[in-house]
Design a protein around this motif. Structure first.
Motif, mmCIF file in Angstrom:
data_model
loop_
_atom_site.group_PDB
_atom_site.id
_atom_site.type_symbol
_atom_site.label_atom_id
_atom_site.label_comp_id
_atom_site.label_asym_id
_atom_site.label_seq_id
_atom_site.Cartn_x
_atom_site.Cartn_y
_atom_site.Cartn_z
ATOM 1 N N LEU A 116 0.846 -1.189 0.000
ATOM 2 C CA LEU A 116 0.000 0.000 0.000
ATOM 3 C C LEU A 116 0.881 1.238 0.000
ATOM 4 O O LEU A 116 1.799 1.351 0.820
ATOM 5 C CB LEU A 116 -0.911 0.019 1.235
ATOM 6 C CG LEU A 116 -1.916 -1.122 1.380
ATOM 7 C CD1 LEU A 116 -2.645 -1.009 2.710
ATOM 8 C CD2 LEU A 116 -2.905 -1.136 0.216
ATOM 9 N N ARG A 117 0.593 2.144 -0.904
ATOM 10 C CA ARG A 117 1.335 3.397 -0.947
ATOM 11 C C ARG A 117 0.432 4.498 -0.379
ATOM 12 O O ARG A 117 -0.703 4.679 -0.815
ATOM 13 C CB ARG A 117 1.772 3.748 -2.365
ATOM 14 C CG ARG A 117 2.698 4.964 -2.417
ATOM 15 C CD ARG A 117 3.437 5.060 -3.740
ATOM 16 N NE ARG A 117 4.387 6.173 -3.763
ATOM 17 C CZ ARG A 117 5.607 6.134 -3.249
ATOM 18 N NH1 ARG A 117 6.030 5.014 -2.672
ATOM 19 N NH2 ARG A 117 6.417 7.171 -3.305
ATOM 20 N N VAL A 118 0.974 5.228 0.597
ATOM 21 C CA VAL A 118 0.192 6.214 1.340
ATOM 22 C C VAL A 118 0.797 7.600 1.180
ATOM 23 O O VAL A 118 1.992 7.800 1.421
ATOM 24 C CB VAL A 118 0.138 5.851 2.837
ATOM 25 C CG1 VAL A 118 -0.679 6.884 3.605
ATOM 26 C CG2 VAL A 118 -0.441 4.457 3.027
ATOM 27 N N PHE A 119 -0.049 8.559 0.781
ATOM 28 C CA PHE A 119 0.376 9.963 0.771
ATOM 29 C C PHE A 119 0.016 10.545 2.128
ATOM 30 O O PHE A 119 -1.160 10.634 2.486
ATOM 31 C CB PHE A 119 -0.309 10.751 -0.340
ATOM 32 C CG PHE A 119 0.069 12.205 -0.347
ATOM 33 C CD1 PHE A 119 1.315 12.614 -0.803
ATOM 34 C CD2 PHE A 119 -0.804 13.176 0.124
ATOM 35 C CE1 PHE A 119 1.679 13.953 -0.794
ATOM 36 C CE2 PHE A 119 -0.455 14.519 0.140
ATOM 37 C CZ PHE A 119 0.794 14.905 -0.329
ATOM 38 N N SER A 120 1.057 10.943 2.882
ATOM 39 C CA SER A 120 0.869 11.326 4.281
ATOM 40 C C SER A 120 1.100 12.803 4.543
ATOM 41 O O SER A 120 1.347 13.207 5.673
ATOM 42 C CB SER A 120 1.808 10.486 5.170
ATOM 43 O OG SER A 120 1.491 10.630 6.517
ATOM 44 N N GLY A 121 0.995 13.628 3.492
ATOM 45 C CA GLY A 121 1.070 15.075 3.690
ATOM 46 C C GLY A 121 2.466 15.596 3.941
ATOM 47 O O GLY A 121 3.470 14.954 3.621
ATOM 48 N N GLY A 122 2.519 16.786 4.549
ATOM 49 C CA GLY A 122 3.784 17.447 4.801
ATOM 50 C C GLY A 122 4.198 17.392 6.263
ATOM 51 O O GLY A 122 3.624 16.642 7.063
ATOM 52 N N GLN A 123 5.160 18.211 6.628
ATOM 53 C CA GLN A 123 5.749 18.169 7.962
ATOM 54 C C GLN A 123 4.707 18.353 9.066
ATOM 55 O O GLN A 123 4.753 17.685 10.105
ATOM 56 C CB GLN A 123 6.827 19.249 8.096
ATOM 57 C CG GLN A 123 7.503 19.269 9.465
ATOM 58 C CD GLN A 123 8.482 20.424 9.603
ATOM 59 O OE1 GLN A 123 8.577 21.294 8.745
ATOM 60 N NE2 GLN A 123 9.227 20.444 10.701
ATOM 61 N N ASN A 124 3.756 19.260 8.852
ATOM 62 C CA ASN A 124 2.778 19.539 9.894
ATOM 63 C C ASN A 124 1.839 18.366 10.161
ATOM 64 O O ASN A 124 1.204 18.307 11.213
ATOM 65 C CB ASN A 124 1.949 20.777 9.533
ATOM 66 C CG ASN A 124 2.784 22.036 9.543
ATOM 67 O OD1 ASN A 124 3.882 22.061 10.087
ATOM 68 N ND2 ASN A 124 2.278 23.096 8.929
ATOM 69 N N GLN A 125 1.750 17.428 9.214
ATOM 70 C CA GLN A 125 0.932 16.230 9.433
ATOM 71 C C GLN A 125 1.729 15.103 10.087
ATOM 72 O O GLN A 125 1.214 14.005 10.252
ATOM 73 C CB GLN A 125 0.339 15.748 8.105
ATOM 74 C CG GLN A 125 -0.803 16.609 7.591
ATOM 75 C CD GLN A 125 -0.327 17.795 6.770
ATOM 76 O OE1 GLN A 125 0.683 17.746 6.082
ATOM 77 N NE2 GLN A 125 -1.067 18.878 6.847
ATOM 78 N N ARG A 126 2.961 15.406 10.463
ATOM 79 C CA ARG A 126 3.838 14.490 11.199
ATOM 80 C C ARG A 126 3.964 13.110 10.545
ATOM 81 O O ARG A 126 3.608 12.083 11.125
ATOM 82 C CB ARG A 126 3.358 14.350 12.638
ATOM 83 C CG ARG A 126 3.444 15.612 13.465
ATOM 84 C CD ARG A 126 4.867 16.174 13.541
ATOM 85 N NE ARG A 126 5.793 15.228 14.137
ATOM 86 C CZ ARG A 126 6.064 15.173 15.454
ATOM 87 N NH1 ARG A 126 5.449 16.004 16.298
ATOM 88 N NH2 ARG A 126 6.943 14.330 15.919
ATOM 89 N N PRO A 127 4.494 13.062 9.317
ATOM 90 C CA PRO A 127 4.697 11.759 8.671
ATOM 91 C C PRO A 127 5.634 10.848 9.463
ATOM 92 O O PRO A 127 5.569 9.623 9.308
ATOM 93 C CB PRO A 127 5.281 12.129 7.305
ATOM 94 C CG PRO A 127 5.797 13.522 7.450
ATOM 95 C CD PRO A 127 4.919 14.181 8.456
ATOM 96 N N ASP A 128 6.485 11.429 10.320
ATOM 97 C CA ASP A 128 7.361 10.598 11.148
ATOM 98 C C ASP A 128 6.554 9.751 12.127
ATOM 99 O O ASP A 128 6.838 8.564 12.331
ATOM 100 C CB ASP A 128 8.365 11.470 11.905
ATOM 101 C CG ASP A 128 7.702 12.538 12.768
ATOM 102 O OD1 ASP A 128 6.657 13.096 12.356
ATOM 103 O OD2 ASP A 128 8.223 12.836 13.860
ATOM 104 N N LEU A 129 5.509 10.346 12.711
ATOM 105 C CA LEU A 129 4.657 9.587 13.622
ATOM 106 C C LEU A 129 3.758 8.615 12.862
ATOM 107 O O LEU A 129 3.486 7.507 13.335
ATOM 108 C CB LEU A 129 3.805 10.539 14.456
ATOM 109 C CG LEU A 129 4.565 11.465 15.418
ATOM 110 C CD1 LEU A 129 3.589 12.330 16.198
ATOM 111 C CD2 LEU A 129 5.434 10.654 16.378
ATOM 112 N N MET A 130 3.301 9.036 11.681
ATOM 113 C CA MET A 130 2.489 8.131 10.867
ATOM 114 C C MET A 130 3.304 6.900 10.476
ATOM 115 O O MET A 130 2.794 5.774 10.479
ATOM 116 C CB MET A 130 1.969 8.843 9.616
ATOM 117 C CG MET A 130 1.133 10.092 9.889
ATOM 118 S SD MET A 130 -0.268 9.788 10.987
ATOM 119 C CE MET A 130 -0.801 11.484 11.319
ATOM 120 N N ARG A 131 4.580 7.099 10.196
ATOM 121 C CA ARG A 131 5.448 5.974 9.860
ATOM 122 C C ARG A 131 5.523 4.973 11.008
ATOM 123 O O ARG A 131 5.526 3.754 10.790
ATOM 124 C CB ARG A 131 6.834 6.492 9.513
ATOM 125 C CG ARG A 131 7.879 5.441 9.133
ATOM 126 C CD ARG A 131 7.600 4.821 7.782
ATOM 127 N NE ARG A 131 6.912 3.540 7.864
ATOM 128 C CZ ARG A 131 6.516 2.849 6.794
ATOM 129 N NH1 ARG A 131 6.727 3.307 5.577
ATOM 130 N NH2 ARG A 131 5.908 1.698 6.932
#
Length: 420
Positions: free
Chosen positions: A28-43
């Motif tokens: 699954l490929r997920v578009f997780s937005g920019g820095q303010n959407q905290r892709p580090d935590l989503m990861r």
């Protein structure tokens, strides 16, 4: 010979099993937005999901510093019916637009009917994500505009939290004069033609008790009140409370200037709290307060709701698996993780009073009331056009290339047919 035959058979079986396992794996490929959407935590959440679901591999894609840049990118991908992205994050104002465009997969068949599925969420998010009886997306995390302020400076100069914009102007001027710091601003808002400028237009308008649209989405613009709101911002510039180039200020600019100790009051989204308190270069750690936004004299405080949602692409080749992931990312456990680890505001009311959450983010115990009472930007299938008109015109007025009256006329004329 028999041993060699057995070994060969075992090797072949192992290869077949490995091939079958590989064939069964879903990526699954997920578009997780920019820095303010905290892709580090989503990861981190994706990694937990993968560990519990070894047949799923999640790849993450990030980009776009602002809501409109992300919307432009996703519009390009989804208009092309590209199946490369399975799941994507969208602003709270976008579900109706994406649903009407045929870009999102309705989730009812995967997660259940709206009445039961959406009941646990904060009402504003339950409403925003259901379009024509279909669940267009599930909430990821909430957001709202808050008035941040230097509680140390207000205490030092004996000033109470201002309730009106006039009181905020007086407080700002008193503090700025006493501090004698030429770099110190009274108030920072977002005046650049970004999504935040839609809220910049609406905040003083709403605080006069006015509504931009009715329940059906039809525009109900009060032109006198709208012009008064825009003129109020210009008045703060003329008084020296806001800087002259406010029409160039973006969300990140406000955050960075407040962190640097150059702002007394700042309007920004909920994520900013973590930046003020946690960034190593912040000079205001422990000095920040949060209060309701002021109102126009005689009016009532109002704020702008934000927040992000998880949607499944209508063009995904793995919709069922994508829907399972979205359900997990929108779960109470995920909401608690994001709150504790990143100060991202929960979409569940009970999470605000969770002991672990309150310990990690004490101000959340009071934030829920602000979020619940917040107002949504216009809900429209053509929200992209609505946003473009309001934010670009607001920025032009703040840049003084249009008068408030001219700007309001332009908004009315351009949106009359869009919101009818």
């Amino acid at each position: 010979m028999q041993r060699r035959t057995t070994l060969a058979a075992l090797t072949a079986a192992a290869l077949l099993a490995a091939g079958a396992a590989h064939a069964q794996q879903t990526t699954l490929r997920v578009f997780s937005g920019g820095q303010n959407q905290r892709p580090d935590l989503m990861r981190q959440l994706f990694d937990k999901y993968q560990a519990a679901n070894p047949g799923v591999k999640i790849e993450i894609e990030t980009g776009g510093a602002t809501s409109e840049l992300q919307r432009q990118y996703l519009s390009t991908v989804l208009n092309a019916k590209d199946s490369a992205i399975d799941v994507f994050m969208i602003d709270v104002v976008n579900p109706a637009q994406y649903f009407s465009s045929g870009w999102v997969e309705p989730l009812n068949a995967y997660v259940g009917e709206p009445a039961s599925v959406m009941a646990p969420y904060l009402p504003v998010y339950a409403s925003a994500n259901v379009v024509d009886g279909k669940i267009a997306a599930l909430p990821a995390f909430a957001d709202s505009m808050f008035m941040y302020y230097r509680k140390d400076l207000l205490a030092k100069h004996g000033i109470a939290e201002p309730k009106t914009w006039d009181e905020l102007a007086a407080a700002s001027k008193k503090i700025m004069a006493a501090e004698g710091n030429p770099a110190l601003q009274g108030l920072s808002i977002q005046g650049a033609p970004i999504e935040g400028a839609v809220c910049t237009f609406l905040l003083p308008y709403w605080s006069q008790g006015k509504e931009f649209n009715d329940a059906a989405g039809k525009m109900t613009l009060d032109k006198v009140a709208a012009a008064k709101g825009l003129q109020g911002w210009l008045g703060l510039v003329d008084q020296g409370v806001m800087k002259k180039n406010i029409a160039e200020v973006k969300t990140g600019d406000t955050v960075n200037e407040f962190k640097a100790g150059q702002v007394v009051f700042a309007i920004n989204w909920g994520f900013a709290w973590d930046r003020f308190q946690g960034d190593k270069d912040s000079t205001v750690q422990g000095k920040v307060g949060v209060m309701p936004l002021p109102a126009v004299a005689g009016g009532k405080s109002a704020t702008c709701i934000g927040g992000w949602q998880w949607a499944v692409s209508a063009f995904s080749k793995s919709k069922a698996e994508a829907a399972k992931l979205v359900r997990y990312m929108s779960s109470p456990d995920s909401a608690k993780f994001l709150a504790v680890q990143g100060s991202l505001m929960p979409v569940y009311p009970q999470t605000y009073t969770d002991a672990d959450v309150v310990k990690a983010v004490p101000w959340f115990k009071d934030a829920a009331a602000v979020v619940v009472a917040g107002k949504s930007r216009p809900k429209s299938e053509r929200y992209g056009e609505v946003s473009d008109v309001i934010r670009t015109t607001t920025s032009a007025v703040l840049a003084r290339t249009k008068t408030p009256a001219e700007g309001v006329d332009e908004i009315e004329n351009r949106l009359r047919r869009v919101m009818r």
